[in-house]
Design a protein around this motif. Structure first.
Motif, PDB file in Angstrom:
ATOM      1  N   SER A 180       0.875  -1.170   0.000  1.00  0.00           N
ATOM      2  CA  SER A 180       0.000   0.000   0.000  1.00  0.00           C
ATOM      3  C   SER A 180       0.917   1.227   0.000  1.00  0.00           C
ATOM      4  O   SER A 180       2.111   1.090  -0.299  1.00  0.00           O
ATOM      5  CB  SER A 180      -0.920  -0.053   1.218  1.00  0.00           C
TER       6      SER A 180
ATOM      7  N   GLU B 186      -1.916   5.420  11.329  1.00  0.00           N
ATOM      8  CA  GLU B 186      -2.750   4.618  10.438  1.00  0.00           C
ATOM      9  C   GLU B 186      -4.216   5.048  10.454  1.00  0.00           C
ATOM     10  O   GLU B 186      -4.908   4.965   9.433  1.00  0.00           O
ATOM     11  CB  GLU B 186      -2.653   3.123  10.803  1.00  0.00           C
TER      12      GLU B 186
ATOM     13  N   ASP C 218      -5.903  -1.193  -0.265  1.00  0.00           N
ATOM     14  CA  ASP C 218      -5.640  -1.283   1.173  1.00  0.00           C
ATOM     15  C   ASP C 218      -6.928  -1.760   1.865  1.00  0.00           C
ATOM     16  O   ASP C 218      -6.914  -2.657   2.720  1.00  0.00           O
ATOM     17  CB  ASP C 218      -5.207   0.120   1.630  1.00  0.00           C
TER      18      ASP C 218
ATOM     19  N   ARG D 240       1.967   0.194   4.244  1.00  0.00           N
ATOM     20  CA  ARG D 240       1.853   1.522   3.636  1.00  0.00           C
ATOM     21  C   ARG D 240       3.255   2.121   3.550  1.00  0.00           C
ATOM     22  O   ARG D 240       3.732   2.788   4.479  1.00  0.00           O
ATOM     23  CB  ARG D 240       0.929   2.401   4.475  1.00  0.00           C
TER      24      ARG D 240
ATOM     25  N   ASN E 291       2.014   1.539   8.667  1.00  0.00           N
ATOM     26  CA  ASN E 291       2.931   2.501   8.056  1.00  0.00           C
ATOM     27  C   ASN E 291       4.342   1.943   8.091  1.00  0.00           C
ATOM     28  O   ASN E 291       4.800   1.481   9.153  1.00  0.00           O
ATOM     29  CB  ASN E 291       2.950   3.803   8.863  1.00  0.00           C
TER      30      ASN E 291
END
Ligand code: UD1
Length: 310
Positions: A120, A135, A153, A171, A238
């Motif tokens: 992502s 997030e 996602d 991500r 993340n």
């Protein structure tokens, strides 16, 4: 702490001839049966390590995907059109490859009952209200690319919730390192290193005060390996460093570490560009035991050295 070893698995890596995917393939090939699916649009056949089985095709080529994914335990999904700028120019192709292609991949994973670790992007957040970004923060992408990544996602989480598929979305903030080639649609570090090595002007878009969290390839590989073995599935993390730098500062550091005679020039700002980006990596630290290990200066030296040799 080292990530738990990934061994004796049948693994599909989409985009495995590209920058991130080929590093993963090289890391995993000695202890696993690795397959690579790549259409070689930006990747290179020579990046696929010896010992991996190569399938040429896109995720839209369902027959090839079915063969490549048959019986796999684990999928790393790195294939994408990664350029924000290119998605602004051609949103339909971005949607086809990034969203439709990922949906095909998730269906293939469902058939194989394979875990999927999926790329992502920080682009899903759009212009953040504050940094660092967590997030749960608002998501309002500023580009078709960011919207495609937000969709996949969500699909990753849905496939977990609806079908019990083990999915983890990572991500990525701004990835860089050896293997990321310079071109019109490449990441800024590869472009700046290439310009600096040639002693050509380093082209900063806009005022250069936009910030990014640059994460070195080894740390991305580490995050993927941890996601491959975690119990914390059905969620998104993340993956950055938790620090950021302005693009102008980045240009200056690159000129310094390459001993370049380049000057910095400023061009027009880019449509769809995010102003500030920096990851809060608390969740990845806690759940995945992810810990970034390569500083920007060290990572830039290694990247510049690779570009010089190329
Ligand atoms: C990048 C990734 C994207 C990823 C996202 C996550 C690429 C090509 N894009 O998007 O896949 O999901 O991070 O955050 O790897 N810039 C210049 N001069 C240049 C090129 C770029 O000043 O010659 C600037 C851009 O305007 C931007 C910054 O550098 O402000 C970063 O650009 P870029 O490397 O293209 O990445 P993102 O758009 O952040």
């Amino acid at each position: 702490m080292q990530p738990e070893a990934v061994t004796d698995k049948t693994i599909l890596i989409t985009g495995g001839a590209g920058f991130i995917g080929s590093h993963l393939a090289s890391t995993l090939v000695s202890d696993n049966d690795v397959r690579v699916l790549d259409n070689l649009s930006t990747g290179h056949r020579s990046n696929v390590p010896d010992g991996a089985t190569f399938f040429e095709g896109t995720l839209l080529d369902e027959d090839t995907l079915a063969i490549a994914s048959d019986g796999v335990d684990l999928i790393f999904h790195e294939a994408a059109l990664v350029s924000v700028q290119r998605s602004v120019e051609d949103p339909l192709t971005s949607h086809e490859i990034n969203t439709r292609g990922t949906l095909n991949l998730l269906e293939a994973a469902r058939k194989a009952d394979a875990r999927v670790v999926l790329a992502s992007s920080a682009a899903i957040y759009g212009q953040p209200e504050h940094v660092p970004i967590s997030e749960g923060d608002p998501k309002s992408p500023t580009s078709p690319y960011g919207l495609d990544k937000l969709t996949i996602d969500h699909y990753a989480r849905q496939y977990h919730d609806l079908y019990g598929l083990e999915t983890v979305a990572l991500r990525y903030f701004n990835a860089y390192g050896p293997g990321q080639t310079a071109g019109d649609y490449s990441g800024v570090i590869s472009i700046f290193c290439d310009q600096a090595e040639r002693n050509e002007p380093v082209t900063v878009h806009g005022d250069g005060k936009q910030t990014r969290d640059f994460v070195y390839i080894d740390d991305l590989v580490q995050a993927n390996l941890r996601a491959a073995t975690t119990d914390a599935v059905g969620t998104a993390y993340n993956i950055g460093t938790g620090t950021s730098v302005t693009v102008r500062e980045l240009a200056e550091v690159i000129i310094e570490v390459t001993d370049s005679h380049s000057e910095v020039t400023h061009t027009d700002g880019r449509n769809g560009d995010i102003r500030h980006s920096e990851a809060d990596i608390t969740a990845a630290r806690t759940d995945l035991e992810y810990e970034p290990s390569v500083s920007l200066r060290e990572g830039l030296k290694r990247t510049a050295e690779w570009i010089r040799k190329e």
